[in-house]
Design a protein around this motif. Structure first.
Motif, PDB file in Angstrom:
ATOM      1  N   ASP A   2       0.825  -1.200   0.000  1.00  0.00           N
ATOM      2  CA  ASP A   2       0.000   0.000   0.000  1.00  0.00           C
ATOM      3  C   ASP A   2       0.865   1.259   0.000  1.00  0.00           C
ATOM      4  OD1 ASP A   2       0.889   0.385   2.611  1.00  0.00           O
ATOM      5  OD2 ASP A   2      -1.029  -0.076   3.531  1.00  0.00           O
ATOM      6  N   HIS A   3       0.220   2.375  -0.180  1.00  0.00           N
ATOM      7  CA  HIS A   3       0.887   3.673  -0.298  1.00  0.00           C
ATOM      8  C   HIS A   3       1.769   3.972   0.932  1.00  0.00           C
ATOM      9  CE1 HIS A   3       1.062   7.828  -1.834  1.00  0.00           C
ATOM     10  NE2 HIS A   3       1.043   8.172  -0.562  1.00  0.00           N
ATOM     11  N   ILE A   4       1.235   3.767   2.118  1.00  0.00           N
ATOM     12  CA  ILE A   4       1.970   4.066   3.351  1.00  0.00           C
ATOM     13  C   ILE A   4       3.193   3.156   3.492  1.00  0.00           C
ATOM     14  CG2 ILE A   4       1.831   4.110   5.880  1.00  0.00           C
ATOM     15  CD1 ILE A   4       0.324   6.385   4.448  1.00  0.00           C
ATOM     16  N   SER A   5       3.051   1.886   3.197  1.00  0.00           N
ATOM     17  CA  SER A   5       4.185   0.957   3.264  1.00  0.00           C
ATOM     18  C   SER A   5       5.278   1.359   2.282  1.00  0.00           C
ATOM     19  CB  SER A   5       3.737  -0.471   2.960  1.00  0.00           C
ATOM     20  OG  SER A   5       2.871  -0.932   3.940  1.00  0.00           O
ATOM     21  N   ALA A   6       4.880   1.764   1.092  1.00  0.00           N
ATOM     22  CA  ALA A   6       5.859   2.191   0.093  1.00  0.00           C
ATOM     23  C   ALA A   6       6.627   3.412   0.593  1.00  0.00           C
ATOM     24  CB  ALA A   6       5.167   2.501  -1.231  1.00  0.00           C
ATOM     25  N   LEU A   7       5.916   4.377   1.153  1.00  0.00           N
ATOM     26  CA  LEU A   7       6.583   5.577   1.670  1.00  0.00           C
ATOM     27  C   LEU A   7       7.541   5.235   2.806  1.00  0.00           C
ATOM     28  CD1 LEU A   7       3.653   8.148   1.643  1.00  0.00           C
ATOM     29  CD2 LEU A   7       5.654   8.106   0.151  1.00  0.00           C
ATOM     30  N   ARG A   8       7.128   4.359   3.688  1.00  0.00           N
ATOM     31  CA  ARG A   8       8.011   3.960   4.795  1.00  0.00           C
ATOM     32  C   ARG A   8       9.273   3.286   4.295  1.00  0.00           C
ATOM     33  NH1 ARG A   8       3.149   1.843   8.384  1.00  0.00           N
ATOM     34  NH2 ARG A   8       2.626   3.815   9.404  1.00  0.00           N
ATOM     35  N   ALA A  13      15.156   3.634   3.206  1.00  0.00           N
ATOM     36  CA  ALA A  13      16.289   3.640   2.274  1.00  0.00           C
ATOM     37  C   ALA A  13      17.030   4.971   2.337  1.00  0.00           C
ATOM     38  CB  ALA A  13      15.809   3.359   0.851  1.00  0.00           C
ATOM     39  N   LEU A  14      16.287   6.063   2.376  1.00  0.00           N
ATOM     40  CA  LEU A  14      16.914   7.392   2.455  1.00  0.00           C
ATOM     41  C   LEU A  14      17.641   7.581   3.782  1.00  0.00           C
ATOM     42  CD1 LEU A  14      14.126   9.606   0.871  1.00  0.00           C
ATOM     43  CD2 LEU A  14      16.295   8.910  -0.158  1.00  0.00           C
ATOM     44  N   ARG A  15      17.055   7.111   4.865  1.00  0.00           N
ATOM     45  CA  ARG A  15      17.686   7.225   6.174  1.00  0.00           C
ATOM     46  C   ARG A  15      19.019   6.462   6.203  1.00  0.00           C
ATOM     47  NH1 ARG A  15      13.750   5.353   8.964  1.00  0.00           N
ATOM     48  NH2 ARG A  15      12.642   7.326   8.917  1.00  0.00           N
ATOM     49  N   ALA A  16      19.030   5.259   5.639  1.00  0.00           N
ATOM     50  CA  ALA A  16      20.264   4.475   5.587  1.00  0.00           C
ATOM     51  C   ALA A  16      21.330   5.210   4.782  1.00  0.00           C
ATOM     52  CB  ALA A  16      19.989   3.097   4.978  1.00  0.00           C
ATOM     53  N   PHE A  17      20.929   5.847   3.681  1.00  0.00           N
ATOM     54  CA  PHE A  17      21.873   6.623   2.874  1.00  0.00           C
ATOM     55  C   PHE A  17      22.415   7.811   3.670  1.00  0.00           C
ATOM     56  CE2 PHE A  17      22.517  10.135  -0.225  1.00  0.00           C
ATOM     57  CZ  PHE A  17      23.614   9.621  -0.882  1.00  0.00           C
ATOM     58  N   GLU A  18      21.514   8.550   4.317  1.00  0.00           N
ATOM     59  CA  GLU A  18      21.918   9.721   5.094  1.00  0.00           C
ATOM     60  C   GLU A  18      22.834   9.357   6.251  1.00  0.00           C
ATOM     61  OE1 GLU A  18      18.137  11.322   6.199  1.00  0.00           O
ATOM     62  OE2 GLU A  18      17.847  12.308   4.259  1.00  0.00           O
ATOM     63  N   ARG A  29      18.706   1.325  -5.926  1.00  0.00           N
ATOM     64  CA  ARG A  29      18.118   0.002  -6.151  1.00  0.00           C
ATOM     65  C   ARG A  29      16.965  -0.252  -5.188  1.00  0.00           C
ATOM     66  NH1 ARG A  29      23.497  -1.392  -6.922  1.00  0.00           N
ATOM     67  NH2 ARG A  29      23.693  -2.169  -4.795  1.00  0.00           N
ATOM     68  N   ARG A  30      17.144   0.133  -3.924  1.00  0.00           N
ATOM     69  CA  ARG A  30      16.082  -0.075  -2.936  1.00  0.00           C
ATOM     70  C   ARG A  30      14.839   0.740  -3.279  1.00  0.00           C
ATOM     71  NH1 ARG A  30      18.072   0.479   3.133  1.00  0.00           N
ATOM     72  NH2 ARG A  30      15.872  -0.061   3.462  1.00  0.00           N
ATOM     73  N   VAL A  31      15.036   2.004  -3.636  1.00  0.00           N
ATOM     74  CA  VAL A  31      13.899   2.859  -3.971  1.00  0.00           C
ATOM     75  C   VAL A  31      13.214   2.350  -5.245  1.00  0.00           C
ATOM     76  CG1 VAL A  31      13.219   5.191  -4.678  1.00  0.00           C
ATOM     77  CG2 VAL A  31      14.775   4.870  -2.741  1.00  0.00           C
ATOM     78  N   GLN A  32      13.997   1.956  -6.232  1.00  0.00           N
ATOM     79  CA  GLN A  32      13.419   1.426  -7.466  1.00  0.00           C
ATOM     80  C   GLN A  32      12.638   0.146  -7.181  1.00  0.00           C
ATOM     81  OE1 GLN A  32      16.220   0.632 -10.592  1.00  0.00           O
ATOM     82  NE2 GLN A  32      14.619   0.234 -12.080  1.00  0.00           N
ATOM     83  N   LEU A  35       9.310   1.100  -5.633  1.00  0.00           N
ATOM     84  CA  LEU A  35       8.410   1.653  -6.646  1.00  0.00           C
ATOM     85  C   LEU A  35       7.877   0.562  -7.572  1.00  0.00           C
ATOM     86  CD1 LEU A  35       7.024   4.056  -7.904  1.00  0.00           C
ATOM     87  CD2 LEU A  35       9.101   4.486  -9.211  1.00  0.00           C
ATOM     88  N   GLN A  36       8.743  -0.355  -7.964  1.00  0.00           N
ATOM     89  CA  GLN A  36       8.305  -1.432  -8.848  1.00  0.00           C
ATOM     90  C   GLN A  36       7.283  -2.325  -8.148  1.00  0.00           C
ATOM     91  OE1 GLN A  36      11.495  -3.615 -10.608  1.00  0.00           O
ATOM     92  NE2 GLN A  36      10.147  -4.747 -11.954  1.00  0.00           N
ATOM     93  N   SER A  37       7.531  -2.643  -6.884  1.00  0.00           N
ATOM     94  CA  SER A  37       6.566  -3.440  -6.125  1.00  0.00           C
ATOM     95  C   SER A  37       5.247  -2.708  -5.996  1.00  0.00           C
ATOM     96  CB  SER A  37       7.101  -3.759  -4.724  1.00  0.00           C
ATOM     97  OG  SER A  37       8.207  -4.594  -4.806  1.00  0.00           O
TER      98      SER A  37
END
Length: 91
Positions: A2-8, A13-18, A29-32, A35-37
């Motif tokens: 769902d939308h909320i799970s995708a955002l989380r 992924a962004l937090r791990a990068f930061e 790759r994680r973000v893609q 989005l694909q899922s």
């Protein structure tokens, strides 16, 4: 997904990068993947994902639309594929 799970998942992924726990390529790759899922599991009463198949630049483009004709129009608008030959099919 769902939308909320995708955002989380994107936020994680962004937090791990930061935090220096992932490099840019891994984050992409994680973000893609999220989005694909999300796109392939997208569920809405009046819309569904469609994938274009045919000549570049339309080939492989995925859009959400209420019907095939609208999906074709959206692919054309997003890719400027006026001279391309392609069809769309539901995912």
């Amino acid at each position: 997904m769902d939308h909320i799970s995708a955002l989380r998942n994107v936020e994680e992924a962004l937090r791990a990068f930061e935090n220096g726990e992932a490099d840019l390529a891994t984050t992409q790759r994680r973000v893609q993947s999220v989005l694909q899922s999300y796109a392939t599991e997208f569920e809405a009463e009046e819309r569904r994902p469609y994938r274009a198949h045919g000549e570049a630049p339309a080939d492989g483009v995925v859009v959400v639309a209420p019907d095939v004709e609208t999906a074709k129009t959206r692919v054309l608008e997003l890719t400027d594929a006026e001279s391309s030959s392609f069809d769309v099919e539901p995912l």
